[in-house]
Write a protein that holds these residues in place. Sequence first.
Motif, PDB file in Angstrom:
ATOM      1  N   UNK A  40       0.828  -1.461   0.234  1.00  0.00           N
ATOM      2  CA  UNK A  40      -0.145  -0.034   0.081  1.00  0.00           C
ATOM      3  C   UNK A  40       0.792   1.327   0.035  1.00  0.00           C
ATOM      4  N   UNK A  41       1.355   1.501   1.187  1.00  0.00           N
ATOM      5  CA  UNK A  41       2.197   2.839   1.356  1.00  0.00           C
ATOM      6  C   UNK A  41       3.055   2.869   2.695  1.00  0.00           C
ATOM      7  N   UNK A  42       3.982   3.592   2.489  1.00  0.00           N
ATOM      8  CA  UNK A  42       4.879   3.587   3.768  1.00  0.00           C
ATOM      9  C   UNK A  42       5.166   5.087   4.217  1.00  0.00           C
ATOM     10  N   UNK A  43       5.247   5.086   5.519  1.00  0.00           N
ATOM     11  CA  UNK A  43       6.136   6.393   6.003  1.00  0.00           C
ATOM     12  C   UNK A  43       4.906   7.347   6.711  1.00  0.00           C
ATOM     13  N   UNK A  44       5.277   8.365   7.251  1.00  0.00           N
ATOM     14  CA  UNK A  44       4.499   9.438   7.891  1.00  0.00           C
ATOM     15  C   UNK A  44       5.190  10.213   8.913  1.00  0.00           C
ATOM     16  N   UNK A  45       4.595  11.383   9.229  1.00  0.00           N
ATOM     17  CA  UNK A  45       5.456  12.275  10.128  1.00  0.00           C
ATOM     18  C   UNK A  45       5.778  11.702  11.501  1.00  0.00           C
ATOM     19  N   UNK A  46       4.717  10.754  11.896  1.00  0.00           N
ATOM     20  CA  UNK A  46       5.111  10.232  13.286  1.00  0.00           C
ATOM     21  C   UNK A  46       6.549   9.543  13.139  1.00  0.00           C
ATOM     22  N   UNK A  47       7.183   9.211  12.146  1.00  0.00           N
ATOM     23  CA  UNK A  47       8.305   8.559  12.184  1.00  0.00           C
ATOM     24  C   UNK A  47       9.510   9.309  11.621  1.00  0.00           C
ATOM     25  N   UNK A  48       9.171  10.659  11.729  1.00  0.00           N
ATOM     26  CA  UNK A  48      10.399  11.510  11.001  1.00  0.00           C
ATOM     27  C   UNK A  48      11.611  11.488  11.778  1.00  0.00           C
ATOM     28  N   UNK A  49      11.362  11.406  13.184  1.00  0.00           N
ATOM     29  CA  UNK A  49      12.678  11.544  14.355  1.00  0.00           C
ATOM     30  C   UNK A  49      13.399  10.130  14.331  1.00  0.00           C
ATOM     31  N   UNK A  50      12.931   9.142  13.738  1.00  0.00           N
ATOM     32  CA  UNK A  50      13.807   7.888  13.757  1.00  0.00           C
ATOM     33  C   UNK A  50      14.990   7.935  13.069  1.00  0.00           C
ATOM     34  N   UNK A  51      15.830   6.853  13.640  1.00  0.00           N
ATOM     35  CA  UNK A  51      17.165   6.909  12.779  1.00  0.00           C
ATOM     36  C   UNK A  51      17.045   6.538  11.302  1.00  0.00           C
ATOM     37  N   UNK A  52      17.818   6.993  10.467  1.00  0.00           N
ATOM     38  CA  UNK A  52      17.678   6.626   9.131  1.00  0.00           C
ATOM     39  C   UNK A  52      17.545   5.077   8.842  1.00  0.00           C
ATOM     40  N   UNK A  53      18.104   4.147   9.631  1.00  0.00           N
ATOM     41  CA  UNK A  53      18.429   2.819   9.357  1.00  0.00           C
ATOM     42  C   UNK A  53      16.854   2.158   9.632  1.00  0.00           C
ATOM     43  N   UNK A  54      16.011   2.781  10.421  1.00  0.00           N
ATOM     44  CA  UNK A  54      14.822   2.052  10.764  1.00  0.00           C
ATOM     45  C   UNK A  54      13.575   2.773  10.288  1.00  0.00           C
ATOM     46  N   UNK A  55      13.838   3.893   9.265  1.00  0.00           N
ATOM     47  CA  UNK A  55      12.618   4.926   9.071  1.00  0.00           C
ATOM     48  C   UNK A  55      11.818   3.606   7.932  1.00  0.00           C
ATOM     49  N   UNK A  56      10.299   3.957   7.963  1.00  0.00           N
ATOM     50  CA  UNK A  56       9.534   3.076   7.438  1.00  0.00           C
ATOM     51  C   UNK A  56      10.094   2.697   5.754  1.00  0.00           C
ATOM     52  N   UNK A  57      10.599   3.942   4.995  1.00  0.00           N
ATOM     53  CA  UNK A  57      10.995   3.745   3.849  1.00  0.00           C
ATOM     54  C   UNK A  57      11.864   2.674   3.773  1.00  0.00           C
TER      55      UNK A  57
END
Length: 368
Positions: free
Chosen positions: A73-90
């Motif tokens: 479907x789709x991944x991502x969202x502002x909720x996850x913007x502060x995560x480390x790059x290695x575990x971002x939804x994308x």
Amino acid sequence: MTTPTLLILPGDGIGPEVMAEVRRVITWFGDKRGLKFDVSEDLVGGAAYDVHGTPLTDATMAKAQEADAVLLGAVGGPKYDTLDFSVKPERGLLRLRKEMDLYANLRPAQCFDALADFSSLKRDVVAGLDIMIIRELTSGIYFGEPRGIFMEGNERVGINTQRYTTSEIERVARSAFELAKKRNNKVCSMEKANVMESGVLWREVVTKVHAEEFPEVELSHMYADAGAMQLCRWPKQFDVIVTDNLFGDLLSDAAAMLTGSLGMLPSASLGAPGANGLPKALYEPVHGSAPDIAGQGKANPIACILSFAMALRYSFDQGAEADRLEAAIEKVLADGARTADLIGEEGIAPISTTEMGDVVLAALDASL
């Protein structure tokens, strides 16, 4: 015969909403056309991170490797913007593409007649538009090493490496030529050979594959920046465009808006053919997770439904049924069905995500 397997990964934002309508379409094909699928569902992106602390578990990755096709479907969202790059939804999506070796990303840009006035370009420029952009998906600047943010003296430096091998270019070029043979027999290869060594190699390799294996296909070359301009000037000059990962990302999004809405555009990411002659594959709508409208019933499910149509065509050898589904969508648009992203005039009430699913199913019933 074994039942084909389909792994569904709804993801984040509007992903679960649009995927719910696809599930209804899949059920329709099973009930009304005898096309049964062994469907399983799992988590990806932020939804997976919330439960497992990673955007894609090893177990889900293994399921994807075994499935005949994956629908996301789709991944991502502002909720996850502060995560480390290695575990971002994308990163979950990128891992799927990389480990499944899905090197050819097919992004059609088709303008349905009923939506020609929704494009930012004039009707005569986009009416009847039907082009295919093939983007190399597993190499190039998004994966090249070295990469990262480093200290250089007293400054931080961000580095990404554009890197391509001959074999990586050869296989995506072959995909483009093979597809063009089933369309209008024209390929335009786009790069920046005037300023980038990777572009020089790209042009040389595409030219060699054409001369040795596909001389019957018309081949042209264009710098990617000129290609972007030509997509806006007269897009119908193109049939199949083949380009690298970065330029393909940019050019396919530009082409998407020629059609009037990102909510209308599917995509397929294909790998090498397996023992059954069919490629590993992941299908997904071009649009993102649209967190601003998630949960409101406003999302357009058509791009995700059309992604399933591409799965019917490329993974399940059901071209006639893919045509049936695409014709049903063309009919509902011609009849005036519009979600919020397709409202161009005041006073026209949009229908909901579920209501768009309803009219697509009704059009499918009418096709029997």
